[in-house]
Design an enzyme around this catalytic site. Structure first.
Site, mmCIF file in Angstrom:
data_model
loop_
_atom_site.group_PDB
_atom_site.id
_atom_site.type_symbol
_atom_site.label_atom_id
_atom_site.label_comp_id
_atom_site.label_asym_id
_atom_site.label_seq_id
_atom_site.Cartn_x
_atom_site.Cartn_y
_atom_site.Cartn_z
ATOM 1 N N SER A 110 3.110 82.385 48.686
ATOM 2 C CA SER A 110 2.359 81.246 48.150
ATOM 3 C C SER A 110 2.999 79.959 48.665
ATOM 4 C CB SER A 110 2.384 81.270 46.621
ATOM 5 O OG SER A 110 3.714 81.026 46.173
ATOM 6 N N ASP A 168 -0.578 82.936 51.134
ATOM 7 C CA ASP A 168 -1.439 83.275 49.997
ATOM 8 C C ASP A 168 -1.977 81.976 49.374
ATOM 9 O OD1 ASP A 168 -2.586 85.001 48.118
ATOM 10 O OD2 ASP A 168 -0.829 84.935 46.792
ATOM 11 N N ASP A 185 -8.003 78.929 50.501
ATOM 12 C CA ASP A 185 -8.642 79.058 49.194
ATOM 13 C C ASP A 185 -9.456 77.798 48.903
ATOM 14 O OD1 ASP A 185 -9.419 79.258 46.599
ATOM 15 O OD2 ASP A 185 -7.426 79.679 45.770
ATOM 16 N N GLU A 239 -11.948 82.861 49.942
ATOM 17 C CA GLU A 239 -12.322 83.270 48.575
ATOM 18 C C GLU A 239 -13.687 82.688 48.218
ATOM 19 O OE1 GLU A 239 -9.188 82.893 45.638
ATOM 20 O OE2 GLU A 239 -10.601 82.328 44.061
ATOM 21 N N HIS A 284 -5.129 86.457 38.025
ATOM 22 C CA HIS A 284 -3.704 86.525 38.357
ATOM 23 C C HIS A 284 -2.896 86.623 37.066
ATOM 24 C CE1 HIS A 284 -5.289 84.230 41.964
ATOM 25 N NE2 HIS A 284 -4.751 85.303 42.490
ATOM 26 N N GLY A 343 -3.916 92.153 41.259
ATOM 27 C CA GLY A 343 -3.782 93.610 41.156
ATOM 28 C C GLY A 343 -2.943 94.074 39.969
ATOM 29 N N ASN A 382 1.669 90.621 42.631
ATOM 30 C CA ASN A 382 2.783 89.689 42.506
ATOM 31 C C ASN A 382 3.485 89.862 41.151
ATOM 32 O OD1 ASN A 382 4.558 87.584 42.904
ATOM 33 N ND2 ASN A 382 3.081 85.983 42.410
HETATM 34 P P1 13P Z 1 -0.957 89.288 40.298
HETATM 35 O O1 13P Z 1 0.124 88.282 40.110
HETATM 36 O O2 13P Z 1 -1.858 89.381 39.132
HETATM 37 O O3 13P Z 1 -0.447 90.607 40.741
HETATM 38 O O4 13P Z 1 -1.889 88.730 41.471
HETATM 39 C C1 13P Z 1 -1.338 88.502 42.737
HETATM 40 C C2 13P Z 1 -2.300 87.840 43.636
HETATM 41 O O5 13P Z 1 -3.488 88.031 43.543
HETATM 42 C C3 13P Z 1 -1.758 86.943 44.677
HETATM 43 O O6 13P Z 1 -2.747 86.306 45.399
#
Ligand code: 13P
Length: 281
Positions: free
Chosen positions: A49, A84, A106, A136, A179, A209, A231
């Site tokens: 990020s 990201d 994004d 996105e 997220h 995820g 993440n």
């Molecule tokens: P999480 O932090 O929910 O796993 O999402 C990670 C993500 O989508 C990074 O772009």
């Protein structure tokens, strides 16, 4: 080998599995992820990020570290270094110029026409240099948005329009994921996911995820998802292990022992996640 994500994701799309994007926060995490994925012989996308890049000293520090680590640790799997949630053309350009092999632009906070213009600028710059681009559509919220109106789901029409006007390499349609941790069960729109997958030829990405139950991950992959971003799960897993270690090792002050006490937990978690994703080379 540092590569863009095109070959790894197109193969995943064809063979119905998902490639993980694990976000990195520091040198140690990068090392653990590279070592574990190399051991498992699977491709990996390292997500960075803007905040994490800044924390580590900037895009050039991150790309130099990743390149050096691939060499020194003799990492043989394909590795993609991916920005990201790039928030602007300048940020994506800076990451590319510093050696990243992939970027996400994004533009989800803008209306579709502005998202398209911004994404197209990034694609024009990135594709000259064989850098892959993810975009996105809709808006993937944070956990604070869960079950609230801040999640704006993507529509099939918007996804097709964005793809046709930009020729991006992968698309993250917001379809209910968030997220961070979910409050309650994630409610993913698998029907639209499938329709988008059938309508456009590029791999689809699932953000957020962490906390999606195994059966929904499996369903997402069979509905066309080829890349899944993780993440929070690794952050929480690492923190828990380190907290336990510190609680029972009061006298320790060597940062290598403190940070390193989360290594096994992170590596075990990665192995578990990619078994669910059925990731392969
Ligand atoms: P999480 O932090 O929910 O796993 O999402 C990670 C993500 O989508 C990074 O772009």
């Amino acid at each position: 080998m540092l590569v863009n994500f095109n070959d790894m994701l197109q193969k995943a799309k064809k063979e119905h599995y998902a490639v993980p994007q694990f976000n990195i926060n520091n040198l140690e995490w990068t090392k653990y992820i590279l070592e574990e994925c190399n051991k498992l012989n699977i491709p990996v996308i390292l997500g960075v990020s803007e905040g994490a890049a800044k924390y580590m000293g900037g895009f050039l520090v991150v790309s130099s570290m990743v390149k050096a680590m691939i060499k020194s640790l003799k990492i043989e799997i394909p590795v993609c270094l991916h920005l990201d949630h790039g928030s602007s053309f300048e940020s994506c350009k800076d990451a590319i110029d510093a050696g990243f092999t992939s970027v996400m632009i994004d533009g989800s906070k803008y209306k579709l026409s502005e998202n398209i213009n911004l994404t197209k600028m990034v694609v024009d710059y990135a594709h000259q240099k064989q850098i892959s681009v993810e975009a996105e559509v809709g808006h993937i919220g944070g956990s604070e948005d869960n079950i609230s109106s801040n999640i704006l789901n993507a529509t099939l029409e918007d996804c097709i329009t964005l793809y046709e006007n930009t020729k991006i390499d992968s698309l993250a349609p917001a379809l209910g994921s968030v997220h961070g941790f979910y409050k309650g069960e994630p409610n993913l729109d698998f029907k639209t996911m499938k329709e988008i997958n059938e309508a456009i030829p590029i791999p689809l990405v699932l953000h957020g995820g962490t906390g999606i139950p195994e059966e929904k991950i499996v369903q997402a992959i069979s509905s066309g998802i080829s890349k899944i971003n993780i993440n929070t799960d690794l952050q929480a897993t690492w923190s828990k292990a380190v907290r336990e270690y510190l609680n029972s090792n009061n006298e320790v002050y060597d940062p290598r022992r403190i940070i390193g006490s989360g290594e096994d937990a992170i590596k075990n978690k990665i192995a578990k996640i990619v078994t669910i994703f059925k990731t392969k080379l």
